[in-house]
Design a protein around this motif. Structure first.
Motif, short mmCIF file in Angstrom:
data_model
loop_
_atom_site.label_atom_id
_atom_site.label_comp_id
_atom_site.label_asym_id
_atom_site.label_seq_id
_atom_site.Cartn_x
_atom_site.Cartn_y
_atom_site.Cartn_z
N GLU A 220 0.83 -1.21 0.00
CA GLU A 220 0.00 0.00 0.00
C GLU A 220 0.86 1.25 0.00
N LEU A 221 1.91 1.25 0.82
CA LEU A 221 2.80 2.42 0.90
C LEU A 221 3.45 2.70 -0.46
N SER A 222 4.05 1.69 -1.06
CA SER A 222 4.77 1.90 -2.32
C SER A 222 3.81 2.23 -3.45
N SER A 223 2.61 1.68 -3.42
CA SER A 223 1.62 2.01 -4.44
C SER A 223 1.21 3.47 -4.34
N TRP A 224 1.04 3.93 -3.12
CA TRP A 224 0.67 5.35 -2.96
C TRP A 224 1.80 6.26 -3.41
N VAL A 225 3.04 5.95 -3.02
CA VAL A 225 4.17 6.78 -3.44
C VAL A 225 4.25 6.80 -4.96
N THR A 255 13.97 -9.32 6.42
CA THR A 255 12.73 -8.55 6.36
C THR A 255 12.91 -7.31 5.51
N LEU A 256 14.02 -6.61 5.72
CA LEU A 256 14.30 -5.41 4.93
C LEU A 256 14.37 -5.73 3.44
N PHE A 257 15.11 -6.77 3.09
CA PHE A 257 15.28 -7.09 1.67
C PHE A 257 13.97 -7.55 1.04
N ARG A 258 13.15 -8.28 1.81
CA ARG A 258 11.86 -8.73 1.29
C ARG A 258 10.93 -7.55 1.03
N LEU A 259 10.87 -6.62 1.98
CA LEU A 259 10.01 -5.45 1.82
C LEU A 259 10.52 -4.54 0.69
N ALA A 260 11.83 -4.46 0.56
CA ALA A 260 12.39 -3.66 -0.53
C ALA A 260 12.00 -4.23 -1.89
N GLU A 261 12.01 -5.55 -2.02
CA GLU A 261 11.61 -6.17 -3.28
C GLU A 261 10.14 -5.89 -3.59
N ILE A 262 9.31 -5.90 -2.57
CA ILE A 262 7.89 -5.57 -2.77
C ILE A 262 7.75 -4.12 -3.25
N ALA A 263 8.48 -3.21 -2.61
CA ALA A 263 8.41 -1.80 -3.00
C ALA A 263 8.90 -1.59 -4.43
N ARG A 264 9.87 -2.39 -4.87
CA ARG A 264 10.40 -2.25 -6.24
C ARG A 264 9.40 -2.65 -7.31
N GLU A 265 8.34 -3.32 -6.93
CA GLU A 265 7.30 -3.63 -7.90
C GLU A 265 6.62 -2.35 -8.40
N LYS A 266 6.68 -1.29 -7.59
CA LYS A 266 6.01 -0.03 -7.93
C LYS A 266 6.98 1.13 -8.13
N LEU A 267 8.13 1.09 -7.46
CA LEU A 267 9.03 2.24 -7.44
C LEU A 267 10.34 1.93 -8.17
N GLU A 268 10.89 2.94 -8.82
CA GLU A 268 12.12 2.74 -9.59
C GLU A 268 13.34 2.58 -8.70
N THR A 269 13.38 3.30 -7.57
CA THR A 269 14.57 3.31 -6.72
C THR A 269 14.19 3.01 -5.28
N VAL A 270 14.65 1.86 -4.78
CA VAL A 270 14.44 1.47 -3.37
C VAL A 270 15.79 1.09 -2.81
N ILE A 271 16.16 1.73 -1.73
CA ILE A 271 17.50 1.57 -1.14
C ILE A 271 17.35 0.98 0.26
N VAL A 272 18.06 -0.09 0.53
CA VAL A 272 18.07 -0.70 1.85
C VAL A 272 19.21 -0.08 2.64
N GLY A 273 18.88 0.49 3.81
CA GLY A 273 19.90 1.20 4.60
C GLY A 273 20.15 0.58 5.96
N ASN A 274 21.30 0.92 6.53
CA ASN A 274 21.68 0.52 7.90
C ASN A 274 21.77 -0.99 8.07
N VAL A 275 22.29 -1.67 7.06
CA VAL A 275 22.47 -3.11 7.20
C VAL A 275 23.93 -3.49 7.41
#
Length: 275
Positions: A220-225, A255-275
């Motif tokens: 929902e978050l990435s779709s809205w963005v 968890t971070l990498f899984r959520l980032a992959e979901i966000a990439r379905e909608k967004l061009e640039t998704v960055i995983v930080g603080n790992v």
């Protein structure tokens, strides 16, 4: 003296004479709401622009970063709570907008491109941001605002012509989570949409285990963005135990990498930080 209502954020604190609001940075003085942190700097550093974090705005450059005190949210995981939760008694140095702009200009030889307003919530003292931003612009430099995005539209409109880049915290995508933080999701969504129409915008979502780490919420978050602009970079960052959440474990990396992959379905640039 009668009470007055602070217009800066959605809390609309009603302030009795001499009393400060929830943010601890504004009070009623003689029937006027005044800033307590104008020109008071509690933290300053010359940081890489990527630390704001901004990944697609002058990468490789540096920026003079300054903060004051006060915040209008109450995040239990805040890593800067010493200043975000402080009031007017907190130690600080007084500096004028012109002097701060001169300092920023003097750091050009070290790669500085301008001034970043950060560390606490800058918009509880938006007048200082405005006045500094005018001085920075006059020197041909850049203004960066790192914010929770909870200022009211009237305040945002004052700053939109002056800010070149934003990193805005989008702390999750449910009203329930925002209420736990003392915030309001719809206010932040409105702020993001307006900022994206005027400047470079990047977003940061801190993933807190058991709170905002659901896959459906990230969809929902990435779709809205994406509905605002799918080119907006999203930083998905890792929670570490802080403040009132010292008993909660860090976010699992998977968890971070899984959520980032979901966000990439909608967004061009998704960055995983603080790992």
């Amino acid at each position: 003296m009668s009470s007055v209502v602070c217009p800066v954020c959605f809390h609309h604190c009603r302030l009795e004479e001499g009393k400060a609001g929830l943010c601890r940075a504004r009070k009623n003085a003689g029937g006027r709401v005044v800033s307590l942190n104008y020109g008071r700097v509690t933290s300053a550093a010359l940081d890489p622009i990527e630390k704001k974090p901004l990944a697609r705005f002058y990468p490789g450059s540096m920026i003079l970063s300054v903060g004051s005190f006060g915040c209008n949210l109450n995040c239990p995981f805040c890593q800067n709570y010493e200043i975000a939760g402080a009031g007017e008694d907190f130690p600080s140095e007084s500096v004028t907008p012109r002097r701060l702009a001169e300092l920023a200009e003097g750091l050009k030889t070290r790669g500085n491109i301008g001034l970043a307003y950060t560390y606490n919530e800058p918009l509880v003292g938006w007048e200082f941001v405005r006045d500094c931003a005018i001085e920075i612009r006059a020197r041909g430099m850049k203004n960066v605002l790192v914010t929770n995005g909870t200022a009211e539209p009237e305040i945002q409109r004052e700053l939109l012509p002056l800010i070149d880049a934003y990193n805005i915290d989008l702390k999750g995508f449910t009203e329930e989570w925002y209420k736990k933080l003392g915030g309001d999701l719809e206010t932040v969504k409105r702020f993001i949409a307006a900022a994206a129409g005027a400047a470079h915008v990047e977003l940061t979502t801190l993933i807190v285990p058991g709170e905002n780490d659901g896959e459906d919420e990230m969809r929902e978050l990435s779709s809205w963005v994406a509905s605002v602009d799918r080119k907006i970079p999203l930083h998905v960052t890792r929670f570490f135990p802080r403040r009132l959440m010292t008993g909660k474990p860090p976010t699992p990396k998977e968890t971070l990498f899984r959520l980032a992959e979901i966000a990439r379905e909608k967004l061009e640039t998704v960055i995983v930080g603080n790992v």
